[in-house]
Motif scaffolding. Structure first.
Motif, PDB file in Angstrom:
ATOM      1  N   GLY A 149      38.071   2.649  17.939  1.00 34.81           N
ATOM      2  CA  GLY A 149      39.714   2.579  17.993  1.00 34.81           C
ATOM      3  C   GLY A 149      39.393   1.188  16.483  1.00 34.81           C
TER       4      GLY A 149
ATOM      5  N   LEU B 224      40.862   0.375  14.036  1.00 35.40           N
ATOM      6  CA  LEU B 224      42.484   0.357  14.099  1.00 35.40           C
ATOM      7  C   LEU B 224      43.232  -0.829  12.979  1.00 35.40           C
TER       8      LEU B 224
ATOM      9  N   VAL C   6      48.510   2.334  21.552  1.00 35.96           N
ATOM     10  CA  VAL C   6      47.610   2.253  21.506  1.00 35.96           C
ATOM     11  C   VAL C   6      47.053   0.531  22.409  1.00 35.96           C
TER      12      VAL C   6
END
Length: 495
Positions: free
Chosen positions: A296, A300, A375
């Motif tokens: 992530g 991201l 997220v």
């Protein structure tokens, strides 16, 4: 400036750990510990140890992941990072990083941590600066490999050094505070990249080049300052006087029986270390829960860019994600230390991550806010348990050599998560990234399963020790009995 080993009986093939606070002879009373004096000592250690290590690891993490910020500022076009070339650049770092973590923790025992860690920091800062001047894909790969070499010893070294100063159930909240450095690095990296982007074109350098140059220069400058601030081993440190060192020894002996030592490395102790299920399961836990967070972090900005924000808008919107991740990390740490329990928090973290990835895998036709909310769940759950995996293992290891090998093996295997995470978000799957989300979810559950097995095995071992079924070890020869570490019958595991 070397911290030379005080004993090295080479004729027996043994290596003896540097004399520690647990071994020091005492000229002070062994009566009750003054709680006010103990509180003052712990507060003093907190202010000495963690602010410096926080900044060091923040810069380490920032210099590792700033390539993700540079990616959306023009680096892909300038260096022709077509196909899977960006993924290769990410995981090349982890090849050298993984290979050198265990050797690094063997080396740091022979040096003052203040000298060793600051030297590593200065070198990786220079390498990070150099990435701002590359003009080819091959040069980028070479520098990423070198970056991994010099960052390899940082995390296992910090874990090893800090674990020598705190009781087991004081350690989690401090480790989570320390790991907030990764959250700050992620948030600050996005904010800094947003600001640096405005330098694009100055002196003929593109915005992505300034990201590497400026952040690398900051790291190398801070390394020089850190050399004077990093704490050394308890027996070497300039920050504690003789009375404080003795108080440190006594409080740690009260937490873990002073008999639970492993200060000599020989064939017997090495075999015990290598056959310890806790180390290997703890490493798999760290690897499993690490994939959602690391992958992530790497992607991201790219993921948010796919939510139809512009590059600079995507950089800024990484910040609230990391703020929430830091919040869950600190709350989980405080609660788990308060309860003296770890396993249930892995259940909670895995649940949040599962819901988040479930939402992302079913994102078709959903709004941008829906996907952005998912997220937050992924990062909140993953970041809560990542530092907990490290602290949980350290809680359940005892002895100089056991902790040295345990922390480095765990971080070494755990960082395979970086190789996995850097290769699962495929360009041709944008914007849904089905492989990335699915593999991350599966790895999180691998970590959860290993955490369950670890908790059950330690619970069973505690029961056997309570019933006296491990007391036969007290009949072993003195040299073996006094070098058992956490295998000593009086040691109890934290679940």
């Amino acid at each position: 400036m070397l911290a030379v080993e005080e004993k090295q009986p080479v004729e027996t093939g043994e290596q003896v750990a540097p004399k520690s606070h647990q071994e020091s002879s005492s000229d002070f009373s062994d009566g009750p510990i003054d709680p006010k004096a103990e509180s003052r000592l712990v507060t003093k250690l907190d202010f000495i140890i963690f602010p410096t290590f926080f900044v060091i690891y923040m810069m380490s993490f920032l210099d590792r992941i700033n390539i993700s910020n540079a990616r959306i500022q023009g680096m892909v076009a300038d260096l022709d990072l077509t196909g899977n070339r960006f993924n290769v650049a990410l995981f090349t770092y982890y090849i050298s990083y993984i290979l050198l973590e265990v050797p690094s923790n063997m080396v740091i025992k022979r040096f003052r941590p203040s000298l060793y860690l600051s030297t590593l920091m200065f070198c990786w800062g220079i390498i990070n600066m150099c990435m701002g001047f590359v003009h080819s894909y091959s040069a980028l790969i070479g520098l990423r490999f070198l970056l991994g070499i010099f960052e390899a010893g940082v995390l296992p070294g910090i874990i090893y050094v800090t674990s020598m100063y705190y009781k087991r159930h004081e350690y989690q909240k401090r480790m989570s505070f320390f790991f907030c450095s990764t959250v700050v690095a992620g948030a600050f990296g996005g904010l800094l990249a947003y600001a640096i982007a405005k330098l694009g074109g100055h002196h003929g350098f593109a915005a992505w080049r300034w990201i590497f140059i400026i952040e690398g220069a900051i790291t190398s400058t801070l390394a020089i300052i850190a050399a004077f601030l990093i704490i050394d081993w308890p027996e070497q440190t300039k920050y504690l006087n003789a009375e404080e060192k003795e108080l440190l020894r006594r409080r740690l002996a009260a937490d873990v029986d002073d008999s639970c030592r492993m200060d000599v490395l020989n064939k017997t102790s090495f075999k015990m270390i290598m056959s310890d299920y806790k180390i290997w399961l703890g490493a798999l836990v760290y690897m499993g829960v690490g994939v959602p967070g690391l992958s992530g972090t790497f992607f991201l900005p790219t993921i948010l860019l796919e939510f139809n924000w512009k590059a600079q808008e995507a950089q800024v919107r990484t910040i609230p994600v990391y703020v929430v991740a830091g919040g869950t990390m600190l709350i989980g740490a405080w609660a788990s230390d308060k309860l003296r329990h770890r396993f249930s928090f892995f259940v909670a973290g895995t649940s949040l991550v599962t819901i988040g990835y479930g939402m992302l895998l079913a994102q078709e036709g959903k709004s941008r806010d829906y996907k952005f909310g998912a997220v937050f769940l992924v990062f909140g759950g993953a970041y809560m348990v990542t530092p907990m995996a490290l602290a949980w293992l350290q809680n359940n290891l005892s002895g100089h050599w056991k902790r040295a090998f345990g922390s480095s093996i765990q971080v070494t295997i755990g960082n395979i998560a970086g190789i996995i995470g850097s290769n699962i978000y495929l360009v041709n799957e944008a914007p849904t990234y089905v492989t990335g989300y699915s593999v991350s979810l599966a790895m999180m559950w691998l970590g959860m399963i290993c955490a369950t097995i670890l908790a059950v095995l330690m619970w069973r071992d505690n029961k056997k020790r309570d019933a006296g079924e491990r007391d036969d070890r007290l009949n072993l020869p003195e040299d073996v009995k006094n070098n058992l570490g956490d295998a000593y019958p009086t040691f109890r595991f934290t679940l």
